[in-house]
Write a protein that holds these residues in place. Structure first.
Motif, short mmCIF file in Angstrom:
data_model
loop_
_atom_site.label_atom_id
_atom_site.label_comp_id
_atom_site.label_asym_id
_atom_site.label_seq_id
_atom_site.Cartn_x
_atom_site.Cartn_y
_atom_site.Cartn_z
N LEU A 140 0.81 -1.21 0.00
CA LEU A 140 0.00 0.00 0.00
C LEU A 140 0.85 1.27 0.00
CD1 LEU A 140 -2.83 -1.00 2.51
CD2 LEU A 140 -2.70 -1.37 0.04
N ARG A 141 2.16 1.11 -0.21
CA ARG A 141 3.07 2.26 -0.23
C ARG A 141 3.95 2.18 -1.48
NH1 ARG A 141 4.29 5.05 4.76
NH2 ARG A 141 2.97 4.36 6.48
N ASN A 142 4.40 3.33 -1.93
CA ASN A 142 5.35 3.35 -3.03
C ASN A 142 6.72 2.97 -2.48
OD1 ASN A 142 7.58 4.81 -4.61
ND2 ASN A 142 5.86 4.91 -6.02
N PRO A 143 7.36 1.92 -2.99
CA PRO A 143 8.61 1.46 -2.38
C PRO A 143 9.76 2.45 -2.51
CG PRO A 143 8.18 0.30 -4.44
CD PRO A 143 6.94 1.07 -4.11
N ILE A 144 9.76 3.26 -3.56
CA ILE A 144 10.84 4.25 -3.70
C ILE A 144 10.69 5.33 -2.64
CG2 ILE A 144 11.89 5.92 -5.27
CD1 ILE A 144 10.71 4.20 -7.58
N GLN A 145 9.47 5.82 -2.48
CA GLN A 145 9.23 6.85 -1.46
C GLN A 145 9.46 6.29 -0.06
OE1 GLN A 145 5.18 8.29 -1.27
NE2 GLN A 145 5.84 10.28 -0.51
N LEU A 164 2.65 -8.40 4.37
CA LEU A 164 1.74 -8.43 3.24
C LEU A 164 0.34 -7.98 3.64
CD1 LEU A 164 1.30 -9.22 0.26
CD2 LEU A 164 0.88 -11.56 1.04
N GLY A 165 -0.05 -8.31 4.85
CA GLY A 165 -1.40 -8.00 5.30
C GLY A 165 -2.36 -9.12 4.96
N GLY A 166 -3.29 -9.37 5.84
CA GLY A 166 -4.18 -10.50 5.66
C GLY A 166 -5.39 -10.24 4.80
N LEU A 194 -5.03 -0.32 -6.52
CA LEU A 194 -4.33 -1.58 -6.74
C LEU A 194 -5.31 -2.71 -6.98
CD1 LEU A 194 -1.80 -1.32 -3.77
CD2 LEU A 194 -1.30 -0.86 -6.19
N SER A 195 -4.79 -3.78 -7.55
CA SER A 195 -5.53 -5.02 -7.68
C SER A 195 -4.91 -6.06 -6.75
CB SER A 195 -5.45 -5.53 -9.13
OG SER A 195 -5.89 -6.88 -9.20
N PRO A 196 -5.72 -6.91 -6.12
CA PRO A 196 -5.14 -7.94 -5.25
C PRO A 196 -4.40 -9.02 -6.01
CG PRO A 196 -7.52 -8.19 -5.39
CD PRO A 196 -7.20 -6.90 -6.07
N GLU A 197 -4.54 -9.05 -7.33
CA GLU A 197 -3.82 -10.04 -8.12
C GLU A 197 -2.32 -9.82 -8.01
OE1 GLU A 197 -7.15 -10.71 -11.64
OE2 GLU A 197 -5.27 -9.69 -12.09
N HIS A 198 -1.59 -10.90 -7.92
CA HIS A 198 -0.12 -10.87 -7.86
C HIS A 198 0.39 -10.12 -6.62
CE1 HIS A 198 -0.51 -12.31 -11.93
NE2 HIS A 198 -1.04 -11.17 -12.34
N LYS A 199 -0.39 -10.17 -5.53
CA LYS A 199 0.00 -9.39 -4.36
C LYS A 199 1.31 -9.88 -3.75
CE LYS A 199 -2.81 -12.08 -1.09
NZ LYS A 199 -3.86 -12.02 -0.05
N VAL A 200 1.56 -11.19 -3.79
CA VAL A 200 2.81 -11.70 -3.23
C VAL A 200 3.98 -11.27 -4.10
CG1 VAL A 200 4.12 -13.77 -2.64
CG2 VAL A 200 1.69 -13.64 -2.08
N ALA A 201 3.84 -11.37 -5.41
CA ALA A 201 4.91 -10.94 -6.31
C ALA A 201 5.20 -9.46 -6.15
CB ALA A 201 4.52 -11.25 -7.76
N ARG A 202 4.15 -8.64 -5.98
CA ARG A 202 4.33 -7.21 -5.76
C ARG A 202 5.09 -6.95 -4.46
NH1 ARG A 202 1.90 -2.27 -7.14
NH2 ARG A 202 0.54 -3.32 -8.63
N PHE A 203 4.72 -7.68 -3.42
CA PHE A 203 5.36 -7.51 -2.12
C PHE A 203 6.84 -7.84 -2.19
CE2 PHE A 203 6.82 -9.58 1.78
CZ PHE A 203 6.58 -8.60 2.73
N VAL A 204 7.18 -9.00 -2.76
CA VAL A 204 8.58 -9.42 -2.83
C VAL A 204 9.38 -8.45 -3.70
CG1 VAL A 204 10.14 -11.25 -3.60
CG2 VAL A 204 8.04 -11.84 -2.37
N GLU A 205 8.80 -8.02 -4.80
CA GLU A 205 9.52 -7.09 -5.67
C GLU A 205 9.73 -5.74 -4.98
OE1 GLU A 205 8.70 -4.80 -9.83
OE2 GLU A 205 8.47 -6.99 -9.87
N ALA A 206 8.73 -5.26 -4.27
CA ALA A 206 8.86 -3.99 -3.55
C ALA A 206 9.96 -4.06 -2.50
CB ALA A 206 7.53 -3.61 -2.90
#
Length: 314
Positions: free
Chosen positions: A84-89, A111-113, A123-135
């Motif tokens: 839920l946050r921009n990783p660069i910021q 990740l949040g439940g 955001l879309s909940p799709e690919h939430k794990v991939a987004r988390f790991v990449e961030a």
């Protein structure tokens, strides 16, 4: 890392306010007193929701204020919902905070439940794990690399450098909030600690710790280098029913589940609270984040003066 047998005691920050406006002077007194009493760390939590009843100050802002008031106590968040946050910021904000606090930051991530807020954040909940790991990967690279070229699925950078970098090297400790076995294994793979949520019971935590220990063995990581902690909501009061009533009121406001406190909180007399905290330590906690939710200053004193000496054996 502390010595193997050393127990650490953090304290929840005065972050959540049901009456507004907030009183900065009251917050200042609490934070300064927590440091004077010798607590290891001061902790906030993510409040990304839009419920008015939650009344929580934003975590980075709260820790930045605390950094200016203190010199020793470590500063932690359990945990940032980095999807839920921009990783660069976020990388920039946390690096700045680590510099301003002279290397006292502990970064909690999770990740949040639930995904009900994703739409509000675009955001879309799709690919939430991939987004988390990449961030998280991007945040760590920004903290440690120069002229970074990053080609991910969600973010792309070319010859980027974040400056100043965190004071701690290679970067501040990254501890995970997690519950499911898959998330706990990610904590071991990508982090250096696990913090059990205050909304889970001691029995839940004990099960989570066993998954963490198994994952550490599989990854051939030394458990002594991996912190295990838990947030504990508590209320110290000789009148057990009065304590329970006030906890139910708070859990109803903050979680929308008043009866949750019966499963997860510790409450009652000093002796009852000592017993409840010892059970969590026996389940595997090396750090307890003690989190009173009312009469905060009074709780600081009784925790430091009456409860912790008994747990430490003094």
């Amino acid at each position: 890392m502390p010595a193997d047998n050393e127990l650490l005691f953090g304290i929840g920050a005065p972050q959540i306010h049901t009456r507004l406006p907030v009183d900065p002077e009251e917050i200042r007194r609490y934070i300064e007193r927590a440091e004077a009493l010798g607590f290891h760390s001061l902790w906030v939590q993510e409040q990304a929701g839009l419920r008015a009843a939650a009344g929580a100050l934003e975590g980075v802002s709260m820790l930045s204020y605390a950094a200016a008031l203190t010199r020793r106590i470590r500063l932690g968040n359990a945990v940032f919902l980095i999807n839920l946050r921009n990783p660069i910021q976020l990388a920039k904000s946390l690096a700045s905070l680590d510099q301003l606090s002279q290397g006292r930051l502990i970064v909690g991530v999770g990740l949040g439940g639930v995904t009900r807020l994703y739409e509000a954040y675009g955001l879309s909940p799709e690919h939430k794990v991939a987004r988390f790991v990449e961030a998280l990967t991007l945040i760590k690279k920004l903290w440690t690399e120069e002229d970074l070229t990053f080609e991910g699925k969600f973010w792309r950078l070319k010859k980027a450098s974040l400056w100043p970098k965190p004071l701690q090297k290679p970067h501040p400790p990254v501890w995970f909030g997690a519950n499911s076995p898959a998330a706990l294994k990610r904590a071991v793979k990508h982090g250096s600690g696990f913090v059990g949520a205050g909304s889970f019971s001691t029995a839940d935590f004990k099960t989570q710790v066993q998954v963490v220990l198994s994952a550490l063995a599989e990854e051939k990581k030394n458990p002594r280098d991996f912190m295990i902690g838990k947030r504990v909501y508590l209320a110290v009061d000789k009148n057990r029913e009065r304590a329970a009533k006030r906890l139910r009121e708070w859990f109803g406001l903050y979680y929308g589940q008043a009866e949750l406190m019966e499963r997860v909180a510790v409450w009652g007399s000093v002796e009852e609270c000592v017993e409840g905290l010892r059970e969590i330590i026996a389940a595997g906690a090396r750090l307890l984040i003690l989190n009173p939710v009312f009469d905060m200053m009074d709780h600081l004193e009784v925790l430091a003066g009456e409860i912790l000496p008994q747990i430490r054996g003094r």
